[in-house]
Design a protein around this motif. Structure first.
Motif, short mmCIF file in Angstrom:
data_model
loop_
_atom_site.label_atom_id
_atom_site.label_comp_id
_atom_site.label_asym_id
_atom_site.label_seq_id
_atom_site.Cartn_x
_atom_site.Cartn_y
_atom_site.Cartn_z
N LYS A 1 0.84 -1.21 0.00
CA LYS A 1 0.00 0.00 0.00
C LYS A 1 0.86 1.26 0.00
CE LYS A 1 -4.25 -1.62 2.11
NZ LYS A 1 -5.19 -1.43 3.23
N ALA A 2 1.93 1.25 0.76
CA ALA A 2 2.84 2.39 0.78
C ALA A 2 3.52 2.53 -0.59
CB ALA A 2 3.87 2.22 1.89
N TYR A 3 3.88 1.40 -1.19
CA TYR A 3 4.49 1.40 -2.51
C TYR A 3 3.58 2.09 -3.53
CZ TYR A 3 5.94 -0.65 -7.00
OH TYR A 3 6.31 -0.84 -8.31
N GLN A 4 2.29 1.85 -3.42
CA GLN A 4 1.33 2.45 -4.35
C GLN A 4 1.31 3.98 -4.27
OE1 GLN A 4 -0.33 1.08 -6.92
NE2 GLN A 4 0.91 -0.70 -6.37
N VAL A 5 1.63 4.54 -3.11
CA VAL A 5 1.71 5.99 -2.97
C VAL A 5 2.78 6.54 -3.90
CG1 VAL A 5 2.27 7.90 -1.39
CG2 VAL A 5 0.86 5.99 -0.59
N ALA A 6 3.93 5.90 -3.92
CA ALA A 6 5.04 6.33 -4.79
C ALA A 6 4.67 6.15 -6.26
CB ALA A 6 6.31 5.57 -4.44
N ILE A 7 4.03 5.06 -6.60
CA ILE A 7 3.65 4.79 -7.99
C ILE A 7 2.61 5.80 -8.46
CG2 ILE A 7 2.53 3.10 -9.51
CD1 ILE A 7 5.50 2.51 -8.69
N LYS A 8 1.65 6.11 -7.62
CA LYS A 8 0.62 7.10 -8.01
C LYS A 8 1.24 8.48 -8.19
CE LYS A 8 -3.25 4.63 -6.04
NZ LYS A 8 -4.21 4.50 -4.94
N TYR A 9 2.23 8.80 -7.37
CA TYR A 9 2.90 10.09 -7.56
C TYR A 9 3.60 10.14 -8.92
CZ TYR A 9 5.90 14.05 -7.43
OH TYR A 9 6.51 15.23 -7.79
N ARG A 10 4.28 9.06 -9.29
CA ARG A 10 4.97 9.03 -10.58
C ARG A 10 3.99 9.24 -11.73
NH1 ARG A 10 7.26 4.71 -12.44
NH2 ARG A 10 9.22 5.50 -13.19
N THR A 11 2.81 8.63 -11.66
CA THR A 11 1.80 8.81 -12.69
C THR A 11 1.35 10.26 -12.75
OG1 THR A 11 1.06 6.53 -12.38
CG2 THR A 11 -0.48 8.04 -13.48
N TRP A 12 1.11 10.85 -11.60
CA TRP A 12 0.72 12.26 -11.53
C TRP A 12 1.82 13.14 -12.12
CZ3 TRP A 12 2.87 16.46 -8.94
CH2 TRP A 12 2.09 17.61 -8.90
N LEU A 13 3.08 12.85 -11.78
CA LEU A 13 4.20 13.64 -12.27
C LEU A 13 4.33 13.54 -13.79
CD1 LEU A 13 6.62 15.45 -11.71
CD2 LEU A 13 7.98 13.37 -11.33
N ILE A 14 4.12 12.38 -14.34
CA ILE A 14 4.17 12.23 -15.80
C ILE A 14 3.17 13.18 -16.46
CG2 ILE A 14 3.60 10.65 -17.71
CD1 ILE A 14 4.89 8.41 -15.99
N ASN A 15 1.98 13.29 -15.89
CA ASN A 15 0.99 14.22 -16.44
C ASN A 15 1.45 15.67 -16.33
OD1 ASN A 15 -1.12 12.46 -17.34
ND2 ASN A 15 -1.55 12.01 -15.21
N GLU A 16 2.08 16.02 -15.22
CA GLU A 16 2.60 17.39 -15.06
C GLU A 16 3.73 17.67 -16.05
OE1 GLU A 16 1.41 19.92 -13.07
OE2 GLU A 16 -0.22 18.48 -12.81
N ILE A 17 4.59 16.70 -16.25
CA ILE A 17 5.68 16.86 -17.21
C ILE A 17 5.10 17.01 -18.61
CG2 ILE A 17 7.61 15.66 -18.32
CD1 ILE A 17 8.15 14.36 -15.51
N TYR A 18 4.13 16.18 -18.95
CA TYR A 18 3.50 16.25 -20.27
C TYR A 18 2.88 17.63 -20.50
CZ TYR A 18 0.31 15.45 -24.12
OH TYR A 18 -0.37 15.56 -25.30
N SER A 19 2.25 18.19 -19.48
CA SER A 19 1.62 19.51 -19.65
C SER A 19 2.65 20.59 -19.97
CB SER A 19 0.79 19.88 -18.42
OG SER A 19 1.63 20.22 -17.34
N GLN A 20 3.90 20.40 -19.56
CA GLN A 20 4.96 21.35 -19.90
C GLN A 20 5.57 21.01 -21.27
OE1 GLN A 20 5.40 24.12 -18.14
NE2 GLN A 20 3.79 23.32 -16.82
N LEU A 21 5.76 19.74 -21.56
CA LEU A 21 6.34 19.35 -22.85
C LEU A 21 5.47 19.78 -24.01
CD1 LEU A 21 7.68 15.73 -22.12
CD2 LEU A 21 9.03 17.82 -22.47
N ILE A 22 4.16 19.68 -23.84
CA ILE A 22 3.24 20.03 -24.93
C ILE A 22 3.32 21.52 -25.26
CG2 ILE A 22 1.13 20.49 -23.60
CD1 ILE A 22 1.19 18.24 -26.65
N LYS A 23 3.75 22.33 -24.31
CA LYS A 23 3.94 23.76 -24.55
C LYS A 23 5.19 24.02 -25.39
CE LYS A 23 1.72 25.01 -20.22
NZ LYS A 23 1.96 25.48 -18.84
N LEU A 24 6.15 23.10 -25.29
CA LEU A 24 7.39 23.24 -26.06
C LEU A 24 7.24 22.69 -27.47
CD1 LEU A 24 10.17 22.19 -23.53
CD2 LEU A 24 9.63 24.48 -24.33
N LYS A 25 6.51 21.61 -27.58
CA LYS A 25 6.40 20.91 -28.86
C LYS A 25 4.99 20.33 -28.95
CE LYS A 25 9.26 17.69 -31.48
NZ LYS A 25 10.36 16.73 -31.38
N THR A 26 4.23 20.79 -29.91
CA THR A 26 2.81 20.40 -29.98
C THR A 26 2.60 18.92 -30.23
OG1 THR A 26 2.76 21.03 -32.31
CG2 THR A 26 2.01 22.68 -30.71
#
Length: 192
Positions: free
Chosen positions: A117-142
């Motif tokens: 269950k604790a492991y899932q906290v880290a995995i869910k954060y990584r998924t959330w972070l990927i979305n945040e990174i994507y929201s910045q990458l899309i601004k650089l390159k459509t």
């Protein structure tokens, strides 16, 4: 998930234990060491947290929420900051071995089998972070993709591993510059 509400003393135990887990690992820091370092009775520990697994989960949730606040601050509130500079800030935040992400990164390797269950906290954060990174990458390159965002995360985690195994030479910014050059960005670091 409901908001986590804990007494001040429990927060102090969490903060001290995050430091212990960060520096010594999840398996070498047991409940006995935590209660000794925090100067609380073992019964109080179990009254607050019920088990070591639940305690580790709470520590990771606290760490994750602190990190999310910093990421949102970088991504949302820096309106005069370019997407490339935001990505650089996210990268440096996450590759700092003394920073907030290191504990979540460490959890991925140390607790998958023993504290799922604790492991899932880290995995869910990584998924959330990927979305945040994507929201910045899309601004650089459509035509940026989620695969590009995953690659950026893997680059973060590779930089952590490289930094852990290096002789002290910090190559983090050079790797970031190579990635961003492919997105049409100029060199960002001054010490290339």
């Amino acid at each position: 998930m409901p908001k986590l509400v804990l007494p001040t003393r429990a927060i102090q135990v969490i903060n001290k234990s995050i430091h212990l887990f960060h520096h010594f690992g999840f398996h070498t820091v047991g409940v006995d060491r935590i209660v000794k370092e925090c100067q609380i009775p073992k019964a109080t520990f179990y009254n607050y947290f019920h088990s070591k697994e639940r305690f580790i989960e709470i520590c990771l949730i606290v760490q994750k929420e602190r990190l999310k606040e910093k990421v949102v601050s970088i991504a949302e509130y820096g309106q005069d900051t370019s997407a490339a500079d935001k990505l650089k800030a996210l990268y440096l935040l996450h590759t700092d071995l003394d920073g907030l992400y290191y504990l979540l990164f460490k959890a991925i390797f140390e607790i998958k089998l023993s504290y799922s269950k604790a492991y899932q906290v880290a995995i869910k954060y990584r998924t959330w972070l990927i979305n945040e990174i994507y929201s910045q990458l899309i601004k650089l390159k459509t035509d940026a993709t989620f695969q590009d965002a995953k690659l950026f995360l893997y680059m973060i985690e590779g930089a952590i591993i490289q930094h852990l195994s290096s002789d002290g030479e910090d190559q983090r910014e050079r790797v970031l510059d190579c990635f961003l050059i492919n997105y049409g960005c100029k060199y960002l670091s001054q010490n290339v």
